[in-house]
Design a protein around this motif. Sequence first.
Motif, PDB file in Angstrom:
ATOM      1  N   HIS A   1       0.861  -1.186   0.000  1.00  0.00           N
ATOM      2  CA  HIS A   1       0.000   0.000   0.000  1.00  0.00           C
ATOM      3  C   HIS A   1       0.895   1.233   0.000  1.00  0.00           C
ATOM      4  N   GLU A   2       0.410   2.284  -0.653  1.00  0.00           N
ATOM      5  CA  GLU A   2       1.214   3.517  -0.690  1.00  0.00           C
ATOM      6  C   GLU A   2       0.414   4.662  -0.062  1.00  0.00           C
ATOM      7  N   ILE A   3       1.085   5.428   0.778  1.00  0.00           N
ATOM      8  CA  ILE A   3       0.468   6.629   1.355  1.00  0.00           C
ATOM      9  C   ILE A   3       1.281   7.817   0.860  1.00  0.00           C
ATOM     10  N   GLN A   4       0.626   8.741   0.177  1.00  0.00           N
ATOM     11  CA  GLN A   4       1.307   9.965  -0.248  1.00  0.00           C
ATOM     12  C   GLN A   4       0.940  11.069   0.739  1.00  0.00           C
ATOM     13  N   ALA A   5       1.929  11.844   1.148  1.00  0.00           N
ATOM     14  CA  ALA A   5       1.671  12.841   2.191  1.00  0.00           C
ATOM     15  C   ALA A   5       2.550  14.066   1.986  1.00  0.00           C
ATOM     16  N   GLN A   6       2.075  15.207   2.517  1.00  0.00           N
ATOM     17  CA  GLN A   6       2.932  16.410   2.501  1.00  0.00           C
ATOM     18  C   GLN A   6       4.173  16.168   3.345  1.00  0.00           C
ATOM     19  N   VAL A   7       3.958  15.499   4.487  1.00  0.00           N
ATOM     20  CA  VAL A   7       5.072  15.220   5.396  1.00  0.00           C
ATOM     21  C   VAL A   7       4.943  13.796   5.928  1.00  0.00           C
ATOM     22  N   VAL A   8       6.076  13.092   5.949  1.00  0.00           N
ATOM     23  CA  VAL A   8       6.147  11.797   6.624  1.00  0.00           C
ATOM     24  C   VAL A   8       6.901  12.038   7.931  1.00  0.00           C
ATOM     25  N   VAL A   9       6.326  11.563   9.048  1.00  0.00           N
ATOM     26  CA  VAL A   9       7.032  11.684  10.330  1.00  0.00           C
ATOM     27  C   VAL A   9       7.475  10.279  10.737  1.00  0.00           C
ATOM     28  N   GLY A  10       8.767  10.103  10.897  1.00  0.00           N
ATOM     29  CA  GLY A  10       9.323   8.829  11.367  1.00  0.00           C
ATOM     30  C   GLY A  10       9.311   8.852  12.885  1.00  0.00           C
ATOM     31  N   ALA A  11       8.318   8.144  13.472  1.00  0.00           N
ATOM     32  CA  ALA A  11       8.242   8.040  14.947  1.00  0.00           C
ATOM     33  C   ALA A  11       8.356   6.563  15.268  1.00  0.00           C
ATOM     34  N   ASP A  12       9.259   5.885  14.543  1.00  0.00           N
ATOM     35  CA  ASP A  12       9.289   4.422  14.585  1.00  0.00           C
ATOM     36  C   ASP A  12      10.411   3.867  15.463  1.00  0.00           C
TER      37      ASP A  12
END
Length: 422
Positions: A170-181
């Motif tokens: 699955h693909e999510i396109q976003a203005q910003v990706v936040v890596g909180a992983d």
Amino acid sequence: MTSTPVEANPKTDEGEVQETRKTDCCIVGGGPGGAVLALLLARKGVRVTLLEMHRDFDREFRGDTIHPSVMEILDQIGLAEKLHEIPHTKISGPTLQFANGTISPFNLARLNTKFGYILLVPQAKFLEFITGEAAKFANFRLVMHANANAMVEQGGVVKGVRYGNEEGVHEIQAQVVVGADGRFSQMRRLGRFETVKTSPPMDVLWFRLPKLPGEPEISGGAFGGIGRGRILVMLERTDYWQTGLVFPKGQYQKLHEKGVAAVRQEIREIDARFAKNAEALTDWQQLSLLSVESSRCPVWHKPGLLLIGDAAHVMSPVGGVGINYAIQDAVVTANVLTGPLKAGTVTDQHLAEVQRQREWPTKVIQAFQSFLQNRLIASVLLSQQVGNVPWQLRLLTKIPILRDLPPRLIGFGPKRVRLKEV
Ligand SMILES: Cc1cc2nc3c(=O)[nH]c(=O)nc-3n(C[C@H](O)[C@H](O)[C@H](O)COP(=O)(O)OP(=O)(O)OC[C@H]3O[C@@H](n4cnc5c(N)ncnc54)[C@H](O)[C@@H]3O)c2cc1C
């Protein structure tokens, strides 16, 4: 509308994409940092998708502490009282046992706040509570069992992520990706961020001991006992003790070879009052190893991508502040990004601003943790004697200006973070 489906089925290195959706902010990682950020953005009308790789929040133990600063933020949005409805215990400060007596190195009750304690709630319950509140907003979408394993990039700008599950890619396109992983962040790896490591000289075995009738009351809700080259940490929970045995790095194998009986023996030697509780340890499977680490990325962002929490700075467990710092990062991220996300005007300067506000408090607390680890904890762990109260600790508790420093640093960090209502 949470996110909008767009064109289907492009081929990628990960396989054929089953579905592509657009959102404003895609947060990777439903730990404390990611979940709180999702809630704060969702309640302001930002379209948020939160991806969590586990099927539920009952993940491996990652600490259950909610600090005064977090309770103040939740109070600001009317959730502190509701949080206290979850079964909990409270710690106002630890009692440390040395050969020549006990000492309480800090007392959170001295803080100028209505939450002068650390609230201990199972982290799974805390995360269910936060994401449950976020789910009240139609613009929030939580995807569990979504392992984000690829980044969508165009001309050096991160435009989204891909995740896999049993249904495919699955693909999510976003203005910003936040890596909180978290500490093993994929987003940090995929974004090719550098890290600077400081390796604390210790590791911890975590386990539960039962509470038994008639055992000693521990004032402040937490106990630390010093043994020959060991520290025993016990945090009071509703119906058990969350216990840690701290030992010098590199000794795990030796301890493991000696087996669980040796751990029981060490607890007995450190404090005979807990000998009976220790009898509940019968199998090495009851123990889990925390390999203590501490590190920081010199840069937390690149166009379209921001790292927060342990992904940007892995915290040592000293002082139990990692959850607090991850949530404070989330609050500052919400303060800085809510307006630009709603207006569709996020720039790399906004992402840099989050790092600018959060990097120095992180550096200060990591320096404080290093001091405690290298000066106090290391000397205890390297000694074969049960020592007396170290003079540095005595000094900390005697001089008023110094006495208030540890509770402030632990409760709030060097700067009190507040949520800006935009
Ligand atoms: C054993 C142990 C005990 C600790 N005790 C304490 C304590 O008492 N108090 C304290 O304050 N801190 C404690 N810490 C530190 C604390 O856990 C962290 O500092 C804190 O959890 C950081 O929060 P976070 O949201 O940044 O990351 P995390 O809590 O690590 O959350 C990251 C989330 O991202 C998910 N994830 C990872 N990769 C992906 C992916 N590719 N796709 C989707 N999801 C992904 C993970 O499943 C996880 O849910 C402890 C740590 C450990 C290891």
